[in-house]
Enzyme design. Structure first.
Site, PDB file in Angstrom:
ATOM      1  N   ASP A 449     -39.698  31.567  35.895  1.00 48.81           N
ATOM      2  CA  ASP A 449     -39.481  30.353  36.684  1.00 48.81           C
ATOM      3  C   ASP A 449     -38.076  30.340  37.306  1.00 48.81           C
ATOM      4  O   ASP A 449     -37.197  31.133  36.926  1.00 48.81           O
ATOM      5  CB  ASP A 449     -39.654  29.146  35.748  1.00 48.81           C
ATOM      6  CG  ASP A 449     -40.201  27.920  36.443  1.00 48.81           C
ATOM      7  OD1 ASP A 449     -40.086  27.837  37.676  1.00 48.81           O
ATOM      8  OD2 ASP A 449     -40.716  27.029  35.742  1.00 48.81           O
ATOM      9  N   ASP A 513     -46.883  23.090  41.639  1.00 45.87           N
ATOM     10  CA  ASP A 513     -46.981  22.234  40.459  1.00 45.87           C
ATOM     11  C   ASP A 513     -48.002  21.123  40.681  1.00 45.87           C
ATOM     12  O   ASP A 513     -48.321  20.379  39.752  1.00 45.87           O
ATOM     13  CB  ASP A 513     -45.620  21.617  40.127  1.00 45.87           C
ATOM     14  CG  ASP A 513     -44.790  22.532  39.246  1.00 45.87           C
ATOM     15  OD1 ASP A 513     -45.343  23.539  38.753  1.00 45.87           O
ATOM     16  OD2 ASP A 513     -43.594  22.257  39.044  1.00 45.87           O
TER      17      ASP A 513
HETATM   18  C1  DGJ Z   1     -41.758  24.345  36.820  1.00 46.77           C
HETATM   19  C2  DGJ Z   1     -43.071  25.083  36.833  1.00 46.77           C
HETATM   20  O1  DGJ Z   1     -43.614  25.116  38.099  1.00 46.77           O
HETATM   21  C3  DGJ Z   1     -44.009  24.455  35.833  1.00 46.77           C
HETATM   22  O2  DGJ Z   1     -45.258  25.089  35.887  1.00 46.77           O
HETATM   23  C4  DGJ Z   1     -43.406  24.530  34.465  1.00 46.77           C
HETATM   24  O3  DGJ Z   1     -43.309  25.868  34.081  1.00 46.77           O
HETATM   25  C5  DGJ Z   1     -42.041  23.874  34.475  1.00 46.77           C
HETATM   26  N1  DGJ Z   1     -41.187  24.372  35.508  1.00 46.77           N
HETATM   27  C6  DGJ Z   1     -41.374  24.049  33.141  1.00 46.77           C
HETATM   28  O4  DGJ Z   1     -40.084  23.575  33.129  1.00 46.77           O
END
Ligand code: DGJ
Length: 712
Positions: A449, A513
């Site tokens: 990430d 997300d």
């Molecule tokens: C952002 C990501 O897009 C999510 O899927 C998740 O992993 C969060 N960060 C976790 O902090």
């Protein structure tokens, strides 16, 4: 072909360059595939009388237009030495085949300014796409300050009139919008330090009448995970020139004598089959760039990602139960998301300290990982290596390890700063930390990430955007070389780092997300313009959706996720046994179809009256999804035209039975009963010109068909 022309044919495109003595070769043609042997017939200048109020020497667009000596189009290079050597002109040029018919290298020298430029062109993706990259070398004796180096300069015919590019934000990536091309320049820039949610580094340029499946379309994307710029300018001869490259901050690139700057690659395609034709060519090029652990892509395993199921609330027993339920439903990979490491109880602390939190995992991650593996699922782990919370042991030990500028605030985003990957000791440290996890645990997957933009990207007082990306890529490459069985998912708050550069070292993108299935329809549509479906992370999320709070039925959420790389992202403990059975049936359907969903072509269209469709496969065998997104206005459903089947001949159309859902029965007609049984044979030309009849559908529901060419 004359000795002065250089021709590179792809499967669907041709490039014709005209040698220009010591200058850069002229762009004669980039367009749909020319028949073998077809050439312009006359040199470009022989066809262009000099217009009034012009230099006496005609300077048409070349593969690398320069500034200051009479070329007035946008230059491919902006560079100087302390204000001098601002004007450039090549004094020598050599063109050679690096690989006959496939890879061409153009090497140009400017003896006066003391620099050299090499432009490499190649047919990639089995000839579906053109790849271009540019290298600049400082042959002078002083520093060369560079503020722009085009990775590629592409000519566009005067017939293209509009450009579709993508905007958006976190939770809403790939929002398409169109601009009309005019004499004004069209420019998109990104200075966020990573690929960004709001400015995908590519676009599609189309003729006025181009549609999803027909008409002349060009598309290009920059294979780079950092700052970028693209612009389209009108030329004096009515053509247009499209440049893509890395956006450079002031002073970011100052080449010392002998030093070189290599641009990222640009993938460029052109198609006479509309937006989908361009997308299919991009898919072929991106597929070729990927390196899979065992040499070839294994069927894409169904994921369970823990983020929206438990967020930071990690309890070993809960996670084990989640894993049990996931395995029972047919999940094949369990990915432990954020929240597992030292003092990570919310998003304010912990980044940088990559050891399991002792309160949550007193015996480390081993017990959970072993439980998962014991259920015959692979174990994946979330990391965010480039980040550091000020509230972390790492920051307390090394406050100077983050990107910063002395005298300037260290601005946090999501309470975090960015580690300076231009420092070798930082990259070595991260390699050691992540490597220790990979050694100790049966991890076969990292969700990688990156949850913020870069500001300030300062390294020793200078801009370090590109050094940062190079550092991240280097770290990924080192990890992959040492643990080649580990796949990596690129995520940046969802789809903030989706690009063809990082895909050389990763295997999946977390698309967004936002898992709301209606929002996902458009997000995935944009994603598929540039990237193939098997790397599109697509999850069945909770209802109501955590991002929009809209509710959708399980079958619709499943049908929207099914064409991509399927995952689950919600708390399975909240489901009834009947719902879990329905979910398991969807997973089984995905497993049955994934081989065909993930290896062929993709087409996307609108049938009208609220129905969108997507087809995967080829003209011999298709899986077709028909989505009703809005309540119908007409009494009868629209027919769904499939233009690609025009020459296909008889096709057997079957309606794929969907797992039983709560939906009430809808009125049917005999043809749909036949489609549900032995299938209905319809001619491809009929399907292309009149269309497939659709059953009555609920809103936010999907019907899935299988079309197989009849053997004659
Ligand atoms: C952002 C990501 O897009 C999510 O899927 C998740 O992993 C969060 N960060 C976790 O902090």
């Amino acid at each position: 072909m004359t000795s002065d022309d250089h021709v590179l044919h792809g499967e669907a495109f041709s490039v014709v360059l005209e040698a220009d003595g010591a200058g850069a070769p002229l762009w004669r043609y980039f367009g749909p595939r020319l028949p073998d042997g077809v050439l312009p017939g006359a040199g470009l200048r022989q066809t262009r009388p000099i217009p009034s109020f012009s230099l006496d020497e005609d300077m048409p667009l070349s593969v690398f237009p320069l500034f200051g000596l009479g070329g007035f189009s946008t230059p491919a290079l902006l560079a100087h030495r302390g204000g001098r050597d601002f004007a450039h002109g090549f004094t020598a040029c050599v063109v050679e085949w690096v690989e006959a018919g496939r890879r061409l290298r153009i090497q140009m020298e400017d003896d006066v300014a003391g620099l050299a430029v090499a432009v490499d062109l190649a047919g990639v993706g089995s000839g579906a796409a053109l790849e271009i990259r540019t290298t600049l070398i400082n042959h002078g004796t002083s520093e060369l300050d560079v503020s722009w180096l085009a990775a590629a300069v592409l000519p566009l015919p005067s017939s293209v009139e509009r450009v579709r590019s993508y905007s958006g934000r976190h939770n809403r990536e790939f929002a398409p919008f169109e601009d009309r091309l005019s004499p004004a320049s069209w420019v998109r820039e990104n200075r966020r330090g990573l690929t960004s949610h709001d400015a995908f580094p590519g676009a599609v340029v189309a003729c006025e009448d181009a549609t999803a499946q027909a008409g002349l379309v060009y598309s290009a994307q920059l294979a780079w995970s950092g700052n970028h710029a693209q612009r389209i300018d009108r030329l004096e001869d009515g053509r247009r020139c499209w440049q893509l490259g890395e956006w450079l901050a002031p002073g970011e690139v100052r080449l010392t004598p002998g030093e070189r700057l290599s641009s990222p690659e640009v993938l460029a395609v052109c198609s006479s089959d509309g937006f989908d034709g361009a997308a299919q060519a991009m898919h072929a090029a991106v597929r070729e760039r990927m390196t899979w652990p065992s040499g070839a892509m294994a069927p894409r395993p169904v994921h369970l990602n823990t983020w929206e199921a438990v967020y930071f609330d990690h309890k070993l027993e809960d996670l084990k139960t989640l894993a049990d339920l996931a395995a029972e439903a047919g999940v094949e990979r369990f990915v432990l998301d954020d929240g597992w490491f030292h003092r990570r109880h919310d998003d304010r602390a912990g980044l940088g300290d990559w050891t399991p939190d002792k309160d949550k995992y007193p015996d480390g991650l081993g017990p959970l990982a072993e439980h998962v593996v014991g259920l015959r699922m692979a174990f994946g782990l979330w990391v965010e290596p480039e980040m550091i919370n000020p509230d972390s042991d790492l920051y307390r030990a090394h406050p100077d390890w983050c990107l910063h500028l002395d005298g300037r605030p260290r601005s946090t985003a999501r309470h975090q700063l960015v580690l300076d990957l231009a420092r070798d000791e930082v990259v070595d440290h991260l390699f050691g930390q992540i490597g220790a996890l990979l050694d100790a645990l049966p991890i076969t997957y990292l969700k990688w990430d990156h949850n913020r933009d870069l500001a300030p990207a300062g390294h020793e007082g200078r801009a370090a955007y590109r050094l940062q990306i190079e550092g991240a890529w280097r770290l990924m490459d080192r990890l992959r070389a040492s643990w080649p069985h580990v796949e990596i998912e690129a995520c940046a708050g969802g789809g903030g780092r989706i690009d063809a550069g990082i895909i050389r070292r990763t295997h999946r993108f977390w698309t967004s997300d936002c898992i709301d299935a209606v929002s996902r329809m458009e997000i995935q549509h944009g994603f598929l313009q540039f990237m193939p479906p098997e790397i599109m992370g697509a999850h069945i999320g909770a209802s109501p959706s955590h991002s929009t709070e809209r509710s959708q039925a399980l079958d619709f959420r499943a049908a929207v996720a099914l064409p991509g790389h399927l995952g689950l992202e919600f708390d399975l403990r909240t489901m009834s046994a009947a719902e879990r059975e329905e979910l398991a049936a969807w997973i089984a359907l995905y497993k049955r179809l994934r081989g065909r969903l993930h290896t062929g072509k993709v087409w996307r269209g609108e049938a009208g009256d609220g129905v969108a469709w997507q087809a995967h496969g080829d003209e011999d065998a298709l899986i077709l999804f028909a989505y009703r997104l809005a309540p119908p206005v007409d009494k009868y459903a629209p027919r769904l035209r499939l233009p690609m089947l025009r020459e296909a001949g008889p096709m057997r159309v079957r309606r794929i039975a969907q797992p039983a859902s709560h939906r009430r029965p809808r009125s049917s007609a005999p043809a749909f009963a036949a489609m549900a049984q032995e299938g209905l044979v319809m001619d491809g030309a009929w399907l292309a010109l009149d269309g497939l009849p659709l059953p009555e559908m609920a809103t936010e529901a999907c019907d899935i068909f299988e079309l197989i060419r009849e053997r004659t």
